[in-house]
Design an enzyme around this catalytic site. Structure first.
Site, PDB file in Angstrom:
ATOM      1  N   TRP A  68      39.495  29.944  46.156  1.00 21.96           N
ATOM      2  CA  TRP A  68      38.578  30.539  47.192  1.00 21.96           C
ATOM      3  C   TRP A  68      37.417  29.991  47.349  1.00 21.96           C
ATOM      4  CZ3 TRP A  68      40.407  34.154  43.022  1.00 21.96           C
ATOM      5  CH2 TRP A  68      41.582  34.908  43.312  1.00 21.96           C
ATOM      6  N   PHE A  69      36.676  29.293  46.364  1.00 24.13           N
ATOM      7  CA  PHE A  69      35.501  28.787  46.257  1.00 24.13           C
ATOM      8  C   PHE A  69      35.187  27.474  45.630  1.00 24.13           C
ATOM      9  CE2 PHE A  69      35.132  33.472  46.191  1.00 24.13           C
ATOM     10  CZ  PHE A  69      34.079  33.732  47.386  1.00 24.13           C
ATOM     11  N   GLU A 168      42.963  34.855  30.129  1.00 24.94           N
ATOM     12  CA  GLU A 168      42.698  35.822  29.786  1.00 24.94           C
ATOM     13  C   GLU A 168      44.170  36.730  29.403  1.00 24.94           C
ATOM     14  OE1 GLU A 168      40.022  38.409  32.094  1.00 24.94           O
ATOM     15  OE2 GLU A 168      38.199  37.403  31.539  1.00 24.94           O
ATOM     16  N   GLU A 256      33.772  32.642  29.060  1.00 25.92           N
ATOM     17  CA  GLU A 256      33.408  33.198  30.358  1.00 25.92           C
ATOM     18  C   GLU A 256      32.723  34.509  30.084  1.00 25.92           C
ATOM     19  OE1 GLU A 256      36.649  33.981  32.918  1.00 25.92           O
ATOM     20  OE2 GLU A 256      35.870  35.824  33.448  1.00 25.92           O
ATOM     21  N   ALA A 262      32.704  44.713  33.925  1.00 22.82           N
ATOM     22  CA  ALA A 262      33.774  43.844  33.705  1.00 22.82           C
ATOM     23  C   ALA A 262      34.550  43.844  35.346  1.00 22.82           C
ATOM     24  CB  ALA A 262      34.964  44.747  33.090  1.00 22.82           C
ATOM     25  N   SER A 263      34.254  44.538  36.224  1.00 27.12           N
ATOM     26  CA  SER A 263      34.594  44.267  37.692  1.00 27.12           C
ATOM     27  C   SER A 263      34.050  43.092  38.122  1.00 27.12           C
ATOM     28  CB  SER A 263      34.404  45.538  38.591  1.00 27.12           C
ATOM     29  OG  SER A 263      32.882  45.419  38.728  1.00 27.12           O
ATOM     30  N   TRP A 290      30.194  33.116  34.247  1.00 25.55           N
ATOM     31  CA  TRP A 290      30.840  33.146  35.630  1.00 25.55           C
ATOM     32  C   TRP A 290      29.697  33.872  36.704  1.00 25.55           C
ATOM     33  CZ3 TRP A 290      35.888  32.215  36.566  1.00 25.55           C
ATOM     34  CH2 TRP A 290      36.549  33.171  37.886  1.00 25.55           C
ATOM     35  N   SER A 296      29.725  38.030  47.705  1.00 20.41           N
ATOM     36  CA  SER A 296      28.735  39.175  47.582  1.00 20.41           C
ATOM     37  C   SER A 296      29.233  39.944  46.211  1.00 20.41           C
ATOM     38  CB  SER A 296      28.723  39.841  48.844  1.00 20.41           C
ATOM     39  OG  SER A 296      27.940  40.979  48.903  1.00 20.41           O
TER      40      SER A 296
END
Length: 444
Positions: A68-69, A168, A256, A262-263, A290, A296
């Protein structure tokens, strides 16, 4: 660096002090990268040490998912993070599922690009096998073994490479049931090609169950156990687990963490984040934030539309990014965070000297004459010989030098009798530079 130390321009600008202050400051020369400074890392008595056996704390930033990035993962952005933020480690997060490596194995090329950049820049790099929605690392164990066999074959002789083999584990996956057996196999695969680079292993419940790993550790001596937290969700109970794991001799790495919940999006929770960072620095636990993205969300380091190649101003950083940058820059001035310390409050002298009020005596001693180690190490003793106490907070010392065209710097306070946490160091540029002095270190 101006290598002939007996010819380095030394100019001290002093305020005044209340009491005797003894400091030992070591400065990695501007030509020395983190890897040049620390070399091969290993675990000793449950703590991370460098090739000289000195405890070291890594502090840095993680990419977001490469699928994605990935455009933010390049040499220019990593160089900016090294030189402006002060990172000594970068984590490249290669998801396995969610359009990651399993369905798009070409993402490994971006990992290799990141490793090549880290090698060139002299920073440590974590190759992160980022399991998440796939829950159990055994689902793609065969692919993990193939991938890490290739990575270890390529980078087994490169001391800056760290392997994170299970980001994780979650969904009811336990340390003894699934994670430890998986880690034994993947570790054997890595060690067949790379005998000593660090390995980080995730733990249960999204890398929170380090207590289980501490109770049944892996036999490999250079393995660390991952703890992940998000400051808005996770608090004292996880800090207690770190203390427990360290008491059991387990090496912990926070590979991390986020300022958000946590979201990844609620927050940022900066006071809670500061509590965490103070704790990790106090315990000498390495950490990676992180994440490097302009997404956004609260945990993103960059504002939307920020450049892919660094050069970020304050306006290009998110609230989280500004906070994390400050923490990394401040951490670069710590003495490794290896020994828990309690800051000492300076006290007024009870028996001041007989000199004139306000008299200040400064003694400087060079404690490193080795021209090959690219370091300046000094001891400074400052004494108020006057009859009136003077505040330590009024003291400023400047040490002038030439950077030889290399702007990066690592600063460490090894010891101070007022407590190293009460000493602040930074670098600056004088108004008028010469061919022998174009930078200074400010000590307050």
């Amino acid at each position: 660096m101006w290598m002939r130390r007996n010819q380095i321009v030394r100019k001290l600008t002093l305020g005044v002090v209340t009491t005797v202050l003894g400091m030992s400051l070591s400065f990695s020369a501007l030509s020395a990268t983190p890897v040049e400074t620390h070399g091969q890392l290993s675990i000793e008595n449950g703590r991370l040490v460098d090739e000289q056996g000195k405890r070291v704390q890594l502090r840095g930033v993680s990419s977001h998912g490469l699928q994605w990035f990935g455009d933010y993962v390049n040499k220019d952005s990593m160089k900016w993070l090294r030189d402006d933020w002060g990172i000594n480690v970068f984590r490249v997060a290669m998801y396995t599922a969610a359009d990651g490596y399993i369905s798009n194995p070409s993402l490994a090329n971006k990992v290799k690009e990141a490793v090549a950049a880290a090698q060139s820049l002299g920073v440590y790099i974590i190759i992160d096998w980022h399991i998440l929605s796939d829950n159990d690392p055994n689902i793609y164990k065969a692919q993990a073994k193939t991938f890490f066999a290739e990575m270890a074959g390529l980078y087994g002789s490169s001391p800056n490479v760290i392997y994170e083999i299970a980001n994780e584990p979650n969904g009811g996956v336990t340390w003894n049931g699934q994670i430890r057996p998986y880690a034994l196999e993947v570790t054997d695969t890595i060690r067949s090609k790379d005998p000593d680079n660090l390995i980080i292993v995730g733990t249960g419940t999204w890398s929170q169950d380090i207590h289980d790993a501490a109770d049944n550790q892996l036999p490999d001596p250079n393995t660390l156990y991952a703890l992940h937290f998000y400051a808005g969700t996770h608090g004292q109970f996880l800090r207690d687990r770190i203390d427990y794991a360290q008491s059991r001799g387990a090496a912990i790495f926070v590979s991390e963490w986020g300022t958000s919940d946590a979201s990844g999006n609620g927050g940022p929770f900066l006071p809670e984040s500061q509590t965490w960072i103070d704790f990790l620095n106090n315990r000498g636990v390495s950490w990676v934030n992180w994440s490097l993205t302009d997404k956004s969300e609260a945990s993103a380091a960059l504002a939307p539309g920020a450049s892919k190649s660094g050069g970020w101003t304050e306006q290009n950083l998110s609230t989280s990014g500004k906070f994390v940058r400050e923490q990394i820059r401040a951490g670069a001035n710590l003495g490794g965070g290896d020994t828990p310390t309690t800051p000492t409050t300076p006290t007024e002298p009870t028996n001041p000297g007989n000199g004139t009020t306000g008299d200040v005596v400064l003694q400087y001693r060079n404690v490193d004459n080795n021209p090959s180690d690219d370091a300046i190490r000094m001891a400074v003793n400052i004494k108020n010989t006057g009859s009136t106490p003077i505040k330590l907070s009024d003291l400023q010392v400047r040490y002038y030098f030439h950077d030889d065209g290399k702007p990066g710097a690592n600063l460490f306070v090894d010891w101070a009798n007022v407590g190293p946490n009460n000493i602040v160091t930074s670098t600056g540029t004088p108004a008028a530079s010469t061919d022998k002095a174009n930078r200074y270190v400010l000590v307050t």
